[in-house]
Design an enzyme around this catalytic site. Sequence first.
Site, PDB file in Angstrom:
ATOM      1  CG  ASP A   1      55.456 -12.463 -59.417  1.00 48.88           C
ATOM      2  OD1 ASP A   1      55.021 -11.569 -60.105  1.00 48.88           O
ATOM      3  OD2 ASP A   1      56.700 -12.082 -58.952  1.00 48.88           O
TER       4      ASP A   1
ATOM      5  CG  HIS B   1      54.511  -3.916 -57.386  1.00 52.71           C
ATOM      6  ND1 HIS B   1      55.837  -3.272 -57.392  1.00 52.71           N
ATOM      7  CD2 HIS B   1      54.630  -4.982 -58.248  1.00 52.71           C
ATOM      8  CE1 HIS B   1      56.608  -4.050 -58.246  1.00 52.71           C
ATOM      9  NE2 HIS B   1      55.979  -5.224 -58.585  1.00 52.71           N
TER      10      HIS B   1
END
Length: 444
Positions: free
Chosen positions: A171, A310
């Site tokens: 991330d 996403h």
Amino acid sequence: TQSTLLSIDNIQGDILVGMKKQKERFVFFHVNNAAEFKSVLKAYTPTNITSASTLVSPASDQPLAFVNIAFSHTGLSTLDINDNLGDSNFVSGQFAGASRLGDDTATWEPTFKGTDIHGVFLIGTDKDEYLETYTGDLKTLFGSSWSVSLTLDAAARPGAEAGHEHFGFLDGISNPAVVGFNNPLPGQTSVPPGIILTGNTGDRTNRPAWAKDGSFMVFRKLKQLVPEFNKWTLDNAIQNRAGNLTIQEGAEFLSARMIGRWKSGAPIDVAPEADDPALGADPNRNNNFDYAHPGSSLASDQTNCPFSAHLRKVNPRADQGNTNTVNHAIRAGTPYGPEVSDDEANSNSTQTDRGLAFVMYQSNIANGFRFQQVNWANTADFPAGKNVTPGIEPIIGQGSPRVASGLDPLDSTKTYTLPNFVVSNGGEYFFVPSISAITDKIAA
Ligand code: HEM
């Protein structure tokens, strides 16, 4: 690449830089005595609230822990600050708009229901010991002027999983660059500072002068059902064109297509068939894609990347002609909760709470977080103008049923009805004032 065109001495550090420490503690609080709270805060702020310039300074010049502070709308009014900051979501609070986000408020933690939280301290450090000293200091200093409503401890995952969220994906790769602060890496969108910082160039809302160099912080406690996610991807494992993937590999492939990156961070738009860890780790390449592929049909089909992935939903890049500089925000979330236990893995069911302490900064909540969640992730026909309905975003998108298309590269019209793997436990909207706004206005 850092420059000093912005007042980085005055801007709280988590907004532009991120604390990026092993541990992060969120101390949500309620003010009991405004006058006392203000006088402590005024003395505490100059030496303890960490600016962006401290975060980019050499480690030897940095304190043992970084501290930032943010206030909810009810927090500011409790401190008798009643100026209109120009953000209606901030004024209503997150709970009031929860169902519009797609949240089921039955899964919200009681503390977040309503508008009782007045503010939050963010403490970032590498050692538990410092977390305790800093929290202890706050408790001693603020005494009976406040009460702690809730504490949430977040932390980088252990070993090789550091930097990865609980589903396993790296991330913190893609955030917008901010004009006047950092130069964009290849593929990175540059936004005017006013998209992130209130009262700066590009912020089109009128704010009181003291609100310059602040930002609105969206906090969300997003529970992740990791064993359930792993089981679902195994049960629905997909195949590549060569037809040579094992079930485990097919599950990895499916999950990569749900996110838009492989676990290493490698973008599937660039590496559509297999993970490429060297690509994932390279900041000069891992964000350099935009789904466009001039001269091929890839931009209008889902061969490389599902429209619903996403990444593609929350930053559509060339799907909107690469012209959008408004619906951006800076993410600074940290995972919370322990690793999946053997018991949980074997039973495919979550027994201990884990997820993402989601933090997002923007100058306008409707344009940033709310736009990405509601107008994009939750909206089945976004991106528009494709040959199939993309469907709802499979990680955070909400809708009933949650139907996404494009996950299977061999049959992009195939649809999937997905259970929820991310459950909102609630949150709040906060304003993160500049350091001078705290000393000269809020705590004055
Ligand atoms: C990117 C996971 C919630 C917005 C990413 C990435 C991962 C990820 C693995 C790729 C790393 C990167 O590019 O930096 C998750 C998980 C979530 C979650 C597991 C929930 C538990 C959200 C929410 C939003 C959001 C609620 C906004 C409504 C973004 C954005 C990007 C991103 C804007 C960068 C996209 C790009 O620039 O290409 N997320 N995310 N995420 N996420 Fe999330």
